[in-house]
Scaffold this motif. Sequence first.
Motif: not given
Length: 148
Positions: A23-31, A109-114, A116-117
Amino acid sequence: MADRRLAIAAWESLFRAQHEVFEEISSDFVGTDLSQAEYDVLLTVTRAPDMTSRLRDVTANMLISQPSVSRLVDRMVGRGLVTKCSDPDDGRGSLVTATDVGAHAFRAIGAAHGRRIAERMSCLDDDELHQLLVLTEKLRGTTYSAAL
């Protein structure tokens, strides 16, 4: 045989931790230009040789049904993120290939998502992360094969 109560408590804790982190990291995809499901498709496809993966391999890595993955991939084809064609080695199967547009959206998106994880998982040290990986792979009946 493991203690039943301990097994249930461990399962519930694992399930809740996964849910809360997800739930916390799913916000990475908003917008962004990709939904989390589209990102997951591109994660599998872009890691494959020539950014091409069998549709059944994409489905195996997703947590949704095969018909849902097929519909998702078809929508992604319509958006120009991937292409889909018949698998010459399996007449019933399909190959999915990331387009330049899809690969670019994934990398953006991948760099920022990685990051964040990694940030979220930083409460564990490297030994704990390795132990978590070994334990979760054992639960799944698989072995992590990629180089660490």
